[in-house]
Design a protein around this motif. Structure first.
Motif: not given
Length: 313
Positions: A108-135
């Motif tokens: 849902k988020v990606v679809s809404l974002f693409r509609a507004e910012r189609p040329l922005v390159e999204l880099r999505l990463r699945e991880d744990t909360s602790l790893a996300i905070l570190k990155d």
């Protein structure tokens, strides 16, 4: 060779007259003449034949002109791209997601974002909360969508998004597989798939606290750090697991899901948006707006979810 010399060369090639070229460039004629001489010396070719009335391009000048025009076009494209990045219309955005939010929220988020910012390159990463905070801290990510409560967040802004119920995940042949709601007090003798205590300390603590409230200590036989791993372990019949409601995969029949209560109340867990403190960029703000809108839609559709009215930490 300087960019200004390339502009001057193109202007002189277009006008074939030093006076008119200098006027176009808003400069006097002698500096333009000197600049062209220096450019010819650097290239070790003669670009123009000097005539009584103006100049003419030499073969070398004719060969160089398309490349000069391309350089100026590329500079304009670079300027436009840089400006668009600042305006949030281009560029890259690194987003970290906890796995339990991937199936329900992420599309849902990606679809809404693409509609507004189609040329922005999204880099999505699945991880744990602790790893996300570190990155986020290291700059590898720009936005994090993580589970709360979470502690020691450092220089991060944390915006609570919603709270949702924990559900119980059951093997497909479990005797309670057809129940819509299960009380945790009913299943003290089950074996549990737990959460990796070093990578998912909040989940681990929540599971222990819920079972303690139900009057027993869970018998944890395996631990997992990702939802897909946990579901696979449950499917194999090793044990049952507690998971956020958004972990449910629509149409999946590998496992069964049921709402869960302890002491007649649901077990709640939060989701929050994390960004570096004080950092605002247009693309970030656009993604955050899309995330908030997607969350609002999900809360309307899913009775196991509610607005985040409690502090995230």
């Amino acid at each position: 060779m300087e960019l200004r010399q390339i502009r001057q060369f193109v202007a002189l090639a277009d006008t074939l007259n030093f006076h008119r070229a200098a006027k176009r460039l808003n400069m006097s004629q002698p500096p333009l003449s000197i600049s062209m001489q220096k450019l010819e010396q650097e290239l070790e070719v003669r670009l123009f034949d000097r005539l009584t009335r103006g100049v003419a391009l030499t073969d070398a000048g004719l060969a160089a002109l398309p490349h000069a025009r391309k350089i100026l076009r590329d500079v304009e494209l670079m300027r436009d791209a840089a400006s668009a990045t600042v305006n949030g219309m281009r560029g890259r955005l690194g987003v970290g997601f906890v796995g339990s939010a991937v199936h329900g929220l992420l599309p849902k988020v990606v679809s809404l974002f693409r509609a507004e910012r189609p040329l922005v390159e999204l880099r999505l990463r699945e991880d744990t909360s602790l790893a996300i905070l570190k990155d986020l801290e290291s700059g590898e990510l720009d936005i994090g969508v993580l589970r709360t409560p979470v502690y020691n967040i450092g220089e991060m802004d944390l915006e609570p998004l919603y709270r949702e119920e924990m559900i119980v995940v059951l093997p497909p042949d479990h005797p309670l597989r057809d129940r819509k709601t299960i009380r945790l007090e009913e299943i003290p003798d089950e074996t549990f798939i737990g959460y990796d205590r070093s990578r998912l300390p909040s989940y681990h603590a929540l599971t222990l606290a819920a079972c303690e409230a139900a009057g027993f200590q869970p018998r944890i036989v395996e631990e997992a750090a990702y939802v897909q791993t946990m579901i696979a372990l449950v499917e194999s019949g090793i044990g049952i697991a507690l998971a956020p409601a958004t972990s449910r995969i629509p149409g999946a029949n590998r496992v069964s899901y049921a709402r869960l209560t302890v002491q007649k109340a649901p077990i709640l867990i939060g989701l929050a948006l994390a960004t570096r403190k004080g950092e605002t960029r247009p693309a970030q703000e656009a993604f955050k707006a899309a995330l908030r809108e997607a969350v609002a839609r999900m809360i309307k559709e899913d009775p196991t979810m509610s607005p985040a009215i409690l502090p995230a930490r």
